[in-house]
Design a protein around this motif. Structure first.
Motif, PDB file in Angstrom:
ATOM      1  N   SER A 120       0.800  -1.177   0.017  1.00  9.96           N
ATOM      2  CA  SER A 120      -0.150   0.104   0.101  1.00  9.96           C
ATOM      3  C   SER A 120       0.926   1.185  -0.129  1.00  9.96           C
ATOM      4  O   SER A 120       0.502   2.050  -0.796  1.00  9.96           O
ATOM      5  CB  SER A 120      -1.049  -0.010   1.223  1.00  9.96           C
ATOM      6  N   GLU A 121       1.943   1.248   0.884  1.00  8.02           N
ATOM      7  CA  GLU A 121       2.749   2.251   0.859  1.00  8.02           C
ATOM      8  C   GLU A 121       3.539   2.461  -0.402  1.00  8.02           C
ATOM      9  O   GLU A 121       3.774   3.723  -0.730  1.00  8.02           O
ATOM     10  CB  GLU A 121       3.645   2.143   2.106  1.00  8.02           C
ATOM     11  N   ALA A 122       4.181   1.641  -1.173  1.00  7.91           N
ATOM     12  CA  ALA A 122       4.661   1.551  -2.200  1.00  7.91           C
ATOM     13  C   ALA A 122       3.797   2.234  -3.345  1.00  7.91           C
ATOM     14  O   ALA A 122       4.250   3.167  -3.874  1.00  7.91           O
ATOM     15  CB  ALA A 122       5.010  -0.037  -2.793  1.00  7.91           C
ATOM     16  N   ASN A 123       2.468   1.728  -3.521  1.00  6.76           N
ATOM     17  CA  ASN A 123       1.736   2.322  -4.306  1.00  6.76           C
ATOM     18  C   ASN A 123       1.393   3.758  -3.878  1.00  6.76           C
ATOM     19  O   ASN A 123       1.423   4.585  -5.135  1.00  6.76           O
ATOM     20  CB  ASN A 123       0.413   1.437  -4.516  1.00  6.76           C
ATOM     21  N   ASP A 124       1.261   4.171  -2.767  1.00  4.90           N
ATOM     22  CA  ASP A 124       0.662   5.419  -2.466  1.00  4.90           C
ATOM     23  C   ASP A 124       2.005   6.563  -2.790  1.00  4.90           C
ATOM     24  O   ASP A 124       1.619   7.482  -3.255  1.00  4.90           O
ATOM     25  CB  ASP A 124       0.646   5.415  -0.942  1.00  4.90           C
ATOM     26  N   SER A 125       3.061   6.037  -2.454  1.00  2.92           N
ATOM     27  CA  SER A 125       4.292   6.699  -2.743  1.00  2.92           C
ATOM     28  C   SER A 125       4.683   6.781  -4.403  1.00  2.92           C
ATOM     29  O   SER A 125       4.880   7.979  -4.824  1.00  2.92           O
ATOM     30  CB  SER A 125       5.672   6.031  -2.236  1.00  2.92           C
ATOM     31  N   TYR A 152      -7.350  -4.047  -7.048  1.00  2.00           N
ATOM     32  CA  TYR A 152      -6.836  -3.925  -5.488  1.00  2.00           C
ATOM     33  C   TYR A 152      -5.370  -3.108  -5.786  1.00  2.00           C
ATOM     34  O   TYR A 152      -4.346  -4.068  -6.159  1.00  2.00           O
ATOM     35  CB  TYR A 152      -7.152  -4.953  -4.658  1.00  2.00           C
ATOM     36  N   HIS A 153      -5.143  -2.001  -5.095  1.00  2.00           N
ATOM     37  CA  HIS A 153      -3.724  -1.584  -5.156  1.00  2.00           C
ATOM     38  C   HIS A 153      -3.409  -1.162  -3.506  1.00  2.00           C
ATOM     39  O   HIS A 153      -2.359  -0.579  -3.451  1.00  2.00           O
ATOM     40  CB  HIS A 153      -3.771  -0.571  -6.100  1.00  2.00           C
ATOM     41  N   GLY A 154      -4.217  -1.363  -2.738  1.00  2.00           N
ATOM     42  CA  GLY A 154      -3.750  -1.060  -1.118  1.00  2.00           C
ATOM     43  C   GLY A 154      -4.918  -0.398  -0.393  1.00  2.00           C
ATOM     44  O   GLY A 154      -6.120  -0.254  -0.899  1.00  2.00           O
ATOM     45  N   ILE A 284       7.744   0.502 -10.818  1.00  2.00           N
ATOM     46  CA  ILE A 284       7.246  -0.808 -10.597  1.00  2.00           C
ATOM     47  C   ILE A 284       7.003  -0.638  -9.007  1.00  2.00           C
ATOM     48  O   ILE A 284       7.955  -0.244  -8.176  1.00  2.00           O
ATOM     49  CB  ILE A 284       8.037  -1.838 -10.668  1.00  2.00           C
ATOM     50  N   SER A 285       5.834  -1.223  -8.273  1.00  2.00           N
ATOM     51  CA  SER A 285       5.574  -1.233  -7.054  1.00  2.00           C
ATOM     52  C   SER A 285       5.876  -2.859  -6.851  1.00  2.00           C
ATOM     53  O   SER A 285       5.352  -3.703  -7.419  1.00  2.00           O
ATOM     54  CB  SER A 285       4.496  -0.613  -6.549  1.00  2.00           C
ATOM     55  N   CYS A 286       6.511  -3.216  -5.457  1.00  2.00           N
ATOM     56  CA  CYS A 286       6.731  -4.553  -5.285  1.00  2.00           C
ATOM     57  C   CYS A 286       6.630  -4.717  -3.621  1.00  2.00           C
ATOM     58  O   CYS A 286       7.098  -3.791  -2.980  1.00  2.00           O
ATOM     59  CB  CYS A 286       8.007  -5.245  -5.803  1.00  2.00           C
ATOM     60  N   ALA A 287       6.438  -6.111  -3.191  1.00  2.00           N
ATOM     61  CA  ALA A 287       6.206  -6.122  -1.647  1.00  2.00           C
ATOM     62  C   ALA A 287       6.245  -7.884  -1.562  1.00  2.00           C
ATOM     63  O   ALA A 287       6.754  -8.536  -2.577  1.00  2.00           O
ATOM     64  CB  ALA A 287       5.046  -5.337  -1.350  1.00  2.00           C
ATOM     65  N   ILE A 297       8.249  -5.051   4.136  1.00  2.00           N
ATOM     66  CA  ILE A 297       9.100  -4.493   3.346  1.00  2.00           C
ATOM     67  C   ILE A 297       8.374  -4.299   2.087  1.00  2.00           C
ATOM     68  O   ILE A 297       7.810  -5.197   1.246  1.00  2.00           O
ATOM     69  CB  ILE A 297      10.581  -4.704   3.330  1.00  2.00           C
ATOM     70  N   SER A 298       8.522  -3.134   1.177  1.00  2.00           N
ATOM     71  CA  SER A 298       8.335  -2.951   0.048  1.00  2.00           C
ATOM     72  C   SER A 298       9.036  -2.075  -0.807  1.00  2.00           C
ATOM     73  O   SER A 298       9.998  -1.628  -0.264  1.00  2.00           O
ATOM     74  CB  SER A 298       6.908  -2.345  -0.260  1.00  2.00           C
ATOM     75  N   ALA A 299       9.078  -1.901  -2.111  1.00  2.00           N
ATOM     76  CA  ALA A 299      10.023  -0.903  -2.868  1.00  2.00           C
ATOM     77  C   ALA A 299       9.277  -0.382  -3.843  1.00  2.00           C
ATOM     78  O   ALA A 299       8.252  -1.009  -4.547  1.00  2.00           O
ATOM     79  CB  ALA A 299      11.111  -1.758  -3.347  1.00  2.00           C
TER      80      ALA A 299
END
Length: 458
Positions: A120-125, A152-154, A284-287, A297-299
């Motif tokens: 969720s944080e990765a997509n928000d960021s 669904y993205h977070g 790219i968002s990943c977790a 953790i995510s990136a």
């Protein structure tokens, strides 16, 4: 109402814990399932029941539910540097090493990695980076973001605005303005009679272009997509879908952000879902499987174009004002880096490809069941479509509560399923064996048989 002893974990949970995505009123009556320990792909509850988890928890327990090697890495990392932040020019080895590793395995050239704590944080960021980019380019009006219905993205306020599932937004005053939704690429449910997959993909690309033109291309910033649409029930795209979609995005200079939170790190039989479908995203968002769910953790991986905009904004504002306290946590980063090493050492991608035919064959064989309309999948992710009538593809009425019935019978058969609307979504731990896949299918068929017998009597 079920009665629990005052000091039981069930009673204490009811008294103290607010559970996500849980009916709060019903929870007061039924209480939780208390999980106590795990072995491989099986989890055990406090009543002594063992369950084969066909969903890897929340799509994430790629190496199963316990791993001594990762526990030792976490312990050593905690002894060495239990915490430090990466704000204001500070850094540490695990954050650097993990970022370099992610860039080295990225599906398309990427420039930098922004470490975060959850998908969720990765997509928000990433949304903030999209807006930051267009502001840097002197186009602040280029702000609208398009995602796909059923996605669904977070769960942050912005990520849930990306999530095109009304039930996730109801009661919160969401979504925010400027979030738009285009068609879910559900060929089984929405293709026209006689329409090929390629023609269906073209029709959806044409509809996306029509939406962009109606809104004004100068106002549309980005398109968000997961390679296999998890929120729609593990739905793979139809043929040529992303090629046709990307052509539209390039035509109007709209960024593509690939949400690899579910698909990344082997789930599709490729390191990235993007590689399975020829996607060329800008970010790219990943977790999830990044740490095999052992650490939060995510990136976000961003390309050079986006990074140049960050540099421009730093020249203007002095700093990239964004961050989370635990982002790039040295313990989480150490575990994630070791997880990636384990994938390489055990040949995880090769393993997924070796069991993929068994996975697709065993679950695909359930198409002959009276409750099943279709099955689609890739690698170790797929979805089974439940229907009342195979010929018409009619759904069971909501009042029947088909999903709840399937879930209840699955638990009796020692099977944990993820049910999304009319689909059962499968994403077992990536370490699952061919024999365990066959056992999954056996338990699933027994479950569907029991449910069919039950609903046929109504």
């Amino acid at each position: 109402m079920t009665h629990f002893t005052a000091n039981s974990p069930h009673a204490r949970d009811i008294a103290s814990v607010l559970h996500p995505q849980t009916n709060a009123r019903k929870h007061r009556e039924t209480g939780p399932t208390i999980m106590t320990h795990a072995e491989g792909i099986f989890v055990h509850d406090d009543a002594g029941n063992a369950f084969l988890d066909a969903g890897a928890g929340l799509w994430c327990a790629s190496l199963g539910y316990s791993n001594e090697r990762l526990a030792k890495v976490a312990y050593e990392a905690m002894k060495t540097l239990g915490y430090y932040q990466i704000f204001r020019h500070a850094s540490h080895g695990p954050a650097i090493d993990l970022s370099e590793k992610l860039l080295s395995i990225a599906p398309v050239p990427m420039s930098k990695v922004l470490l975060q704590c959850s998908g969720s944080e990765a997509n928000d960021s990433a949304v903030k980076l999209v807006w930051y980019h267009w502001h840097a380019q002197g186009k602040p009006e280029k702000r609208k973001i398009i995602s796909r219905r059923g996605s669904y993205h977070g769960s942050t306020c912005v990520a849930i605005s990306l999530t095109a599932k009304p039930e996730y937004q109801t009661g919160f005053g969401l979504p925010f303005d400027g979030f738009l939704y285009t068609d879910c690429p559900d060929y089984y449910r929405t293709a026209l009679p006689g329409e090929t997959e390629e023609d269906f993909s073209q029709r959806l690309a044409d509809k996306l272009e029509a939406l962009i033109l109606a809104e004004g291309p100068e106002t549309v910033a980005a398109f968000w997509c997961d390679p296999v649409q998890g929120g729609a029930g593990a739905l793979p795209p139809p043929r040529d879908y992303f090629q046709k979609i990307q052509a539209v995005l390039r035509k109007y200079d709209i960024l593509m952000v690939a949400d690899e939170v579910i698909c990344g790190f082997g789930r599709t039989g490729h390191m990235w879902g993007c590689q399975a479908y020829g996607m060329e995203p800008d970010m790219i968002s990943c977790a999830k499987a990044l740490s095999a769910a052992m650490q939060p953790i995510s990136a976000v991986l961003l390309n050079e174009r986006i990074y140049q905009s960050v540099l421009q904004q730093s020249d203007k504002y002095g700093a990239f004002i964004h961050g989370y306290t635990y982002a790039g946590h040295p313990v989480a980063a150490s575990v994630a880096l070791e997880t990636l090493k384990i994938y390489e050492e055990i040949g995880m991608i090769g393993h997924v490809r070796s069991v993929e035919p068994v996975f697709l064959r065993e679950l695909g064989a359930l198409r002959d069941h009276p409750l099943v309309g279709d099955f689609t999948g890739i690698g170790l992710i797929g979805g089974l479509e439940l229907v009342r009538d195979k010929a018409t593809r009619e759904n069971w009425p909501a009042e029947i509560g088909l999903g709840a019935r399937v879930d209840a019978h699955a638990r009796r058969n020692g099977l944990i399923l993820r049910i999304v609307g009319n689909r059962i979504a499968f994403s077992p731990p990536l370490i699952i064996t061919a024999d365990e896949i066959r056992e999954l299918a056996r338990r699933l068929r027994a479950t569907l048989n029991a449910v069919h017998h039950e609903v046929s009597a109504l």
